[in-house]
Motif scaffolding. Structure first.
Motif, PDB file in Angstrom:
ATOM      1  N   ILE A  34       0.839  -1.202   0.000  1.00 31.83           N
ATOM      2  CA  ILE A  34       0.000   0.000   0.000  1.00 31.83           C
ATOM      3  C   ILE A  34       0.873   1.251   0.000  1.00 31.83           C
ATOM      4  O   ILE A  34       0.630   2.190  -0.771  1.00 31.83           O
ATOM      5  N   LEU A  35       1.890   1.278   0.856  1.00 28.98           N
ATOM      6  CA  LEU A  35       2.782   2.438   0.898  1.00 28.98           C
ATOM      7  C   LEU A  35       3.481   2.638  -0.442  1.00 28.98           C
ATOM      8  O   LEU A  35       3.589   3.767  -0.929  1.00 28.98           O
ATOM      9  N   SER A  36       3.923   1.565  -1.044  1.00 32.25           N
ATOM     10  CA  SER A  36       4.581   1.655  -2.344  1.00 32.25           C
ATOM     11  C   SER A  36       3.626   2.242  -3.389  1.00 32.25           C
ATOM     12  O   SER A  36       4.018   3.102  -4.185  1.00 32.25           O
ATOM     13  N   GLY A  37       2.384   1.804  -3.370  1.00 30.35           N
ATOM     14  CA  GLY A  37       1.385   2.337  -4.296  1.00 30.35           C
ATOM     15  C   GLY A  37       1.091   3.810  -4.054  1.00 30.35           C
ATOM     16  O   GLY A  37       0.972   4.597  -5.003  1.00 30.35           O
ATOM     17  N   LEU A  38       0.975   4.190  -2.792  1.00 30.16           N
ATOM     18  CA  LEU A  38       0.729   5.600  -2.467  1.00 30.16           C
ATOM     19  C   LEU A  38       1.876   6.477  -2.945  1.00 30.16           C
ATOM     20  O   LEU A  38       1.657   7.563  -3.505  1.00 30.16           O
ATOM     21  N   ARG A  39       3.086   6.013  -2.756  1.00 30.56           N
ATOM     22  CA  ARG A  39       4.244   6.804  -3.179  1.00 30.56           C
ATOM     23  C   ARG A  39       4.369   6.850  -4.696  1.00 30.56           C
ATOM     24  O   ARG A  39       4.788   7.860  -5.254  1.00 30.56           O
ATOM     25  N   ALA A  40       4.007   5.775  -5.380  1.00 32.20           N
ATOM     26  CA  ALA A  40       4.013   5.797  -6.845  1.00 32.20           C
ATOM     27  C   ALA A  40       2.987   6.811  -7.364  1.00 32.20           C
ATOM     28  O   ALA A  40       3.278   7.578  -8.285  1.00 32.20           O
TER      29      ALA A  40
END
Length: 163
Positions: A34-40
């Protein structure tokens, strides 16, 4: 016959403890995705905001500075600032080592694998809860970034149209 029932219950308990541990570990993995997606998404918003600003501001820059241009610039700055907040490190915990659990001196007095799964699960659970709270906050900042991007595009468009 009674000893077979006891062994079956021990195996069942082991599988329940392992399942609980795997579920809580899976929650950490999901939070990391989820964090990776938010940052992308934040990176894309930052790029889109910059592109919108450069194209539309060049069209608006031919005339005098209007209130729409000024508001669009403020929206751009707000978008960039809120996006950077999303990209900042947050101290989230996604991994743990067995050495950390062992270094705690086994405070839960785990004597077998079943108890070890329980102890590890209890150790991880607070991190999952804290991560969830932080990820929600990051999501709110990303929502603000999206809103500021939309406002920026609308305001630059108005600035170009009305100048």
């Amino acid at each position: 016959m009674a000893s077979q029932a006891i062994r079956r219950n021990e195996r069942m308990a082991d599988s329940i403890e392992r399942l609980a541990f795997e579920l809580i570990s899976g929650a950490l993995n999901e939070q990391e995705r989820i964090l990776s997606g938010l940052r992308a998404c934040a990176g894309m918003i930052l790029g889109a905001s910059s592109v919108a600003g450069s194209f539309l501001a060049s069209g608006a820059g031919k005339g005098a500075l209007s209130i729409w241009s000024l508001l669009a610039t403020v929206a751009f700055g707000s978008c960039v600032a809120s996006t950077i907040v999303v990209l900042l490190p947050r101290g989230l915990v996604f991994a743990f080592g067995g050495d950390t659990l062992l270094a705690d001196g086994d405070p839960l007095d785990a004597r077998d694998v079943c108890e070890a799964y329980r102890a590890a699960g209890r150790w991880i659970e607070p991190h999952v809860q804290e991560n969830r709270r932080k990820l929600n906050r990051i999501g709110h900042w990303l929502t603000l970034s999206c809103a500021m991007l939309a406002a920026e595009v609308i305001l630059w468009t108005l600035s170009v149209r009305l100048s």
